[in-house]
Scaffold this motif. Structure first.
Motif, mmCIF file in Angstrom:
data_model
loop_
_atom_site.group_PDB
_atom_site.id
_atom_site.type_symbol
_atom_site.label_atom_id
_atom_site.label_comp_id
_atom_site.label_asym_id
_atom_site.label_seq_id
_atom_site.Cartn_x
_atom_site.Cartn_y
_atom_site.Cartn_z
ATOM 1 N N LEU A 185 0.838 -1.195 0.000
ATOM 2 C CA LEU A 185 0.000 0.000 0.000
ATOM 3 C C LEU A 185 0.876 1.250 0.000
ATOM 4 C CD1 LEU A 185 -3.133 0.425 0.185
ATOM 5 C CD2 LEU A 185 -2.762 0.994 2.579
ATOM 6 N N GLY A 186 1.973 1.198 0.753
ATOM 7 C CA GLY A 186 2.896 2.330 0.777
ATOM 8 C C GLY A 186 3.551 2.573 -0.568
ATOM 9 N N MET A 187 3.900 1.508 -1.283
ATOM 10 C CA MET A 187 4.472 1.662 -2.625
ATOM 11 C C MET A 187 3.501 2.393 -3.540
ATOM 12 S SD MET A 187 6.325 -1.992 -3.425
ATOM 13 C CE MET A 187 6.722 -1.505 -5.103
ATOM 14 N N MET A 188 2.247 1.970 -3.529
ATOM 15 C CA MET A 188 1.252 2.597 -4.400
ATOM 16 C C MET A 188 0.975 4.035 -3.981
ATOM 17 S SD MET A 188 -1.371 -0.498 -5.348
ATOM 18 C CE MET A 188 -1.721 -0.991 -3.681
ATOM 19 N N THR A 189 1.132 4.315 -2.699
ATOM 20 C CA THR A 189 0.976 5.700 -2.239
ATOM 21 C C THR A 189 2.023 6.603 -2.868
ATOM 22 O OG1 THR A 189 0.161 4.874 -0.122
ATOM 23 C CG2 THR A 189 0.827 7.168 -0.194
ATOM 24 N N ARG A 190 3.253 6.131 -2.897
ATOM 25 C CA ARG A 190 4.345 6.952 -3.431
ATOM 26 C C ARG A 190 4.299 7.072 -4.951
ATOM 27 N NH1 ARG A 190 7.221 3.722 0.142
ATOM 28 N NH2 ARG A 190 8.147 2.541 -1.569
ATOM 29 N N PHE A 191 3.890 5.999 -5.630
ATOM 30 C CA PHE A 191 4.056 5.928 -7.076
ATOM 31 C C PHE A 191 2.810 6.293 -7.871
ATOM 32 C CE2 PHE A 191 7.135 2.299 -5.873
ATOM 33 C CZ PHE A 191 8.101 3.218 -5.508
ATOM 34 N N THR A 192 1.628 6.292 -7.254
ATOM 35 C CA THR A 192 0.390 6.557 -7.991
ATOM 36 C C THR A 192 0.197 8.055 -8.186
ATOM 37 O OG1 THR A 192 -0.628 4.579 -7.051
ATOM 38 C CG2 THR A 192 -2.108 6.209 -8.020
ATOM 39 N N THR A 193 -0.217 8.428 -9.390
ATOM 40 C CA THR A 193 -0.473 9.827 -9.704
ATOM 41 C C THR A 193 -1.894 10.189 -9.281
ATOM 42 O OG1 THR A 193 1.004 9.684 -11.602
ATOM 43 C CG2 THR A 193 -0.520 11.540 -11.535
ATOM 44 N N VAL A 209 1.656 4.925 12.292
ATOM 45 C CA VAL A 209 1.172 6.208 11.787
ATOM 46 C C VAL A 209 2.345 7.117 11.445
ATOM 47 C CG1 VAL A 209 -0.191 8.247 12.325
ATOM 48 C CG2 VAL A 209 -0.979 6.008 13.080
ATOM 49 N N LYS A 210 3.244 7.311 12.413
ATOM 50 C CA LYS A 210 4.380 8.198 12.177
ATOM 51 C C LYS A 210 5.323 7.627 11.129
ATOM 52 C CE LYS A 210 7.733 11.050 14.645
ATOM 53 N NZ LYS A 210 8.282 11.419 15.967
ATOM 54 N N GLU A 211 5.531 6.305 11.149
ATOM 55 C CA GLU A 211 6.399 5.681 10.146
ATOM 56 C C GLU A 211 5.838 5.871 8.746
ATOM 57 O OE1 GLU A 211 6.968 1.620 11.124
ATOM 58 O OE2 GLU A 211 8.082 2.014 12.978
ATOM 59 N N PHE A 212 4.534 5.706 8.590
ATOM 60 C CA PHE A 212 3.913 5.863 7.281
ATOM 61 C C PHE A 212 4.083 7.295 6.778
ATOM 62 C CE2 PHE A 212 0.494 6.497 4.266
ATOM 63 C CZ PHE A 212 0.469 5.307 3.557
ATOM 64 N N ILE A 213 3.919 8.263 7.666
ATOM 65 C CA ILE A 213 4.010 9.669 7.272
ATOM 66 C C ILE A 213 5.445 10.037 6.896
ATOM 67 C CG2 ILE A 213 3.792 12.039 8.120
ATOM 68 C CD1 ILE A 213 1.437 11.009 9.828
ATOM 69 N N GLU A 214 6.403 9.622 7.713
ATOM 70 C CA GLU A 214 7.785 10.043 7.494
ATOM 71 C C GLU A 214 8.487 9.242 6.404
ATOM 72 O OE1 GLU A 214 9.695 9.828 11.273
ATOM 73 O OE2 GLU A 214 8.697 11.633 12.066
ATOM 74 N N LYS A 215 8.241 7.914 6.354
ATOM 75 C CA LYS A 215 8.985 7.068 5.428
ATOM 76 C C LYS A 215 8.259 6.843 4.108
ATOM 77 C CE LYS A 215 11.383 4.542 9.114
ATOM 78 N NZ LYS A 215 11.654 3.205 9.697
ATOM 79 N N THR A 216 6.927 6.775 4.163
ATOM 80 C CA THR A 216 6.172 6.473 2.945
ATOM 81 C C THR A 216 5.748 7.730 2.214
ATOM 82 O OG1 THR A 216 5.367 4.413 3.931
ATOM 83 C CG2 THR A 216 4.166 5.267 2.040
ATOM 84 N N LEU A 217 5.050 8.622 2.906
ATOM 85 C CA LEU A 217 4.580 9.843 2.248
ATOM 86 C C LEU A 217 5.707 10.850 2.073
ATOM 87 C CD1 LEU A 217 1.097 10.409 3.932
ATOM 88 C CD2 LEU A 217 1.534 9.833 1.563
ATOM 89 N N GLY A 218 6.461 11.098 3.138
ATOM 90 C CA GLY A 218 7.524 12.110 3.064
ATOM 91 C C GLY A 218 6.951 13.521 3.042
ATOM 92 N N VAL A 219 7.854 14.480 2.977
ATOM 93 C CA VAL A 219 7.442 15.889 3.012
ATOM 94 C C VAL A 219 6.633 16.253 1.782
ATOM 95 C CG1 VAL A 219 8.258 18.273 3.106
ATOM 96 C CG2 VAL A 219 9.441 16.500 4.423
ATOM 97 N N GLU A 220 7.083 15.819 0.601
ATOM 98 C CA GLU A 220 6.375 16.169 -0.630
ATOM 99 C C GLU A 220 5.005 15.503 -0.694
ATOM 100 O OE1 GLU A 220 7.117 18.333 -3.014
ATOM 101 O OE2 GLU A 220 8.855 18.925 -1.817
ATOM 102 N N MET A 429 11.100 -2.338 -3.196
ATOM 103 C CA MET A 429 10.142 -1.464 -2.516
ATOM 104 C C MET A 429 10.287 -0.007 -2.924
ATOM 105 S SD MET A 429 9.893 -2.904 1.359
ATOM 106 C CE MET A 429 11.262 -4.000 1.560
ATOM 107 N N ASN A 430 11.482 0.393 -3.310
ATOM 108 C CA ASN A 430 11.719 1.787 -3.688
ATOM 109 C C ASN A 430 11.849 1.962 -5.193
ATOM 110 O OD1 ASN A 430 11.831 2.748 -0.941
ATOM 111 N ND2 ASN A 430 13.855 1.809 -0.787
ATOM 112 N N GLU A 431 11.484 0.930 -5.938
ATOM 113 C CA GLU A 431 11.580 0.961 -7.405
ATOM 114 C C GLU A 431 10.205 1.195 -8.009
ATOM 115 O OE1 GLU A 431 12.597 -2.111 -11.107
ATOM 116 O OE2 GLU A 431 12.704 -2.768 -9.012
ATOM 117 N N ALA A 432 10.084 2.228 -8.811
ATOM 118 C CA ALA A 432 8.823 2.530 -9.484
ATOM 119 C C ALA A 432 8.922 2.118 -10.951
ATOM 120 C CB ALA A 432 8.502 4.016 -9.384
ATOM 121 N N VAL A 433 7.930 1.377 -11.436
ATOM 122 C CA VAL A 433 7.873 0.966 -12.841
ATOM 123 C C VAL A 433 6.555 1.480 -13.401
ATOM 124 C CG1 VAL A 433 7.950 -0.941 -14.468
ATOM 125 C CG2 VAL A 433 9.206 -1.094 -12.305
#
Length: 467
Positions: A185-193, A209-220, A429-433
């Motif tokens: 779910l975190g991968m799709m959060t980062r890579f989905t437009t 909660v905090k891990e998802f915000i800081e590591k998955t979503l990030g500042v952007e 996990m950090n690779e977007a295709v």
């Protein structure tokens, strides 16, 4: 006569003053009293309030707790607190407020983390909204919904090419505990437009909660995201409100023409919270301990996602579904599979073997895929699945050395292609295709199939070709 006229005018003036005072005064509220508290269920008598209304419970020490009416029996009201309560005693005052839960929203909510009642959890101050939204949403006429016709790039190669998702589709991620639902779910959060991302973390571990915000979503990612967190230590009612609020926020932006990505982790915890409430107020269990209201609530929540009317925005939703004991026929998993537009099943065996993402491609399906991809891609996906399934069915024979080439052309091809098939299904996990690259790689693999195995997924001796 003049004196009587004067007194009459004075009486009229007094009556007018009293009438104005009565009209401007607060309405009379009939208070009740708390008579019973068992577990998280409160019972009150002496007052009337509709289901869904908010009541204040005032303890003798002055503490005020809020609870919502969840049912009634005769003159008794059943209430469920929205937060942990202490200090209540028999005959505590129960005061109906005449309100229901509404949450103020505006663009100021973007980048914020809130709980199921819309209160900020990130320490950035209160959120001021120019309008209020209801937790229940609004019914959409199914004849006015825009059809799913546009593919959505989720950045995961296996899903993009073999389980293509459409904008406005509702998909489920099915797996047991610890198989990788949240990470996928975190991968799709980062890579989905998407224009807006709404994340509902319902009934999961608080540390995530905090891990998802800081590591998955990030500042952007947080700049265009709203996170609604109702962890496992919240009351059942607050967990239900969290899921409903996340959906209401997604609806708010969809109605403004935005393309929204709604991620909910997890739909199972939402169902379990409803089960806790239903059993507490006396609803009989039906299927493996789940009361009938649970299976009525699930489609009411899920059907709120999807496309809006023509010209409006969309809500593409991904729900994680916990299959307890890896049982894909678990009541919640089975009910969710029936109301969603597709499901991605994660396999514990693949996860244990280090295969990530652990997508069981044979058991997964996207029901909208045939409407949003070309016939060529559909045929290529079928060919891929055919050879993958052929190899899996003969895996034990191959492992013990009972397989010898030359007896089954399809199996020979499956054995030859298998390393490429497995490589295609795996991804870092950090690779977007992206979608184009996913489809191009799929086409390369299918084009490597020998000529005796048609690339359209049909056997040489199929009735279609014989005719």
């Amino acid at each position: 006569m003049p004196a009587q006229t004067e007194r009459s005018q004075q009486w009229c003036a007094e009556l007018a003053r009293f009438q104005a005072s009565a009209e401007n005064s607060a309405p009379i509220v009939v208070e009740g009293k708390l008579t019973r508290m068992v577990g998280m269920t409160l019972e009150a008598i002496g007052c009337l309030a509709p289901v869904g209304a908010v009541c204040e419970i005032i303890a003798p020490n002055g503490n005020i707790a809020k609870a919502e009416v969840v049912g009634f029996s005769g003159e008794r009201l059943f209430l469920m607190p929205t937060e942990e309560i202490r200090g209540l005693v028999p005959d505590s005052r129960v005061i109906p407020t005449g309100e229901v839960y509404n949450v103020p929203v505006s663009d100021a909510i973007l980048g914020r983390v809130i709980d199921g009642a819309g209160r900020p959890l990130d320490g950035k101050g209160p959120i001021e909204g120019d309008e209020c939204i209801s937790l229940n949403g609004e019914f959409i006429n199914p004849m006015q919904r825009k059809p799913i016709h546009e593919p959505l790039d989720v950045g995961v190669r296996a899903i993009n090419a073999l389980l293509t998702v459409g904008r406005g589709q509702r998909m489920g991620l099915f797996a047991g505990s610890g198989v990788g639902k949240s990470v996928l779910l975190g991968m799709m959060t980062r890579f989905t437009t998407a224009d807006i991302i709404v994340v509902g973390m319902i009934g999961e571990r608080g540390r995530e909660v905090k891990e998802f915000i800081e590591k998955t979503l990030g500042v952007e990612g947080m700049r265009r995201a709203v996170v609604v967190a109702a962890p496992a230590d919240n009351t059942p009612l607050m967990r239900i409100h969290g899921a409903m609020l996340a959906t209401s926020i997604a609806e708010h932006y969809r109605d403004k023409g935005k393309n929204v990505l709604l991620l909910m982790d997890s739909l199972t915890r939402y169902a379990q919270a409803q089960r806790e409430i239903a059993l507490a107020i006396g609803e009989p269990p039906a299927t493996k301990g789940y009361p009938p209201s649970v299976f009525a609530r699930l489609p009411q929540l899920v059907e709120r996602a999807g496309n809006g009317d023509h010209g409006g925005g969309s809500i593409t939703a991904f729900y994680t579904v916990l299959a307890e004991g890896d049982d894909q026929n678990d009541p919640i998993a089975d009910a969710s599979r029936a109301i969603l537009d597709g499901h991605v099943v994660l396999s514990r065996d693949l996860a244990d073997a280090g295969h990530y993402p652990a997508i069981d491609i044979e058991k997964s399906i996207s029901r909208a895929m045939t409407e949003i991809v070309t016939p060529e891609q559909q045929g290529q996906a079928n060919t891929f699945k055919k050879f993958y399934s052929t190899y899996e069915k003969s895996r034990d024979l191959i492992a013990v050395g009972a397989y010898s080439p030359g007896h089954d052309a399809r199996l020979d091809t499956a054995v030859e292609l298998h390393p490429r098939l497995v490589e295609f299904l795996q991804q870092g996990m950090n690779e977007a295709v992206d979608l184009d690259r996913s489809c191009a790689t799929l086409e390369e693999i299918v084009n490597a199939v020998p000529q005796q195995e048609p690339a359209n997924g049909m056997s040489q001796h199929s009735p279609v070709q014989q005719s």
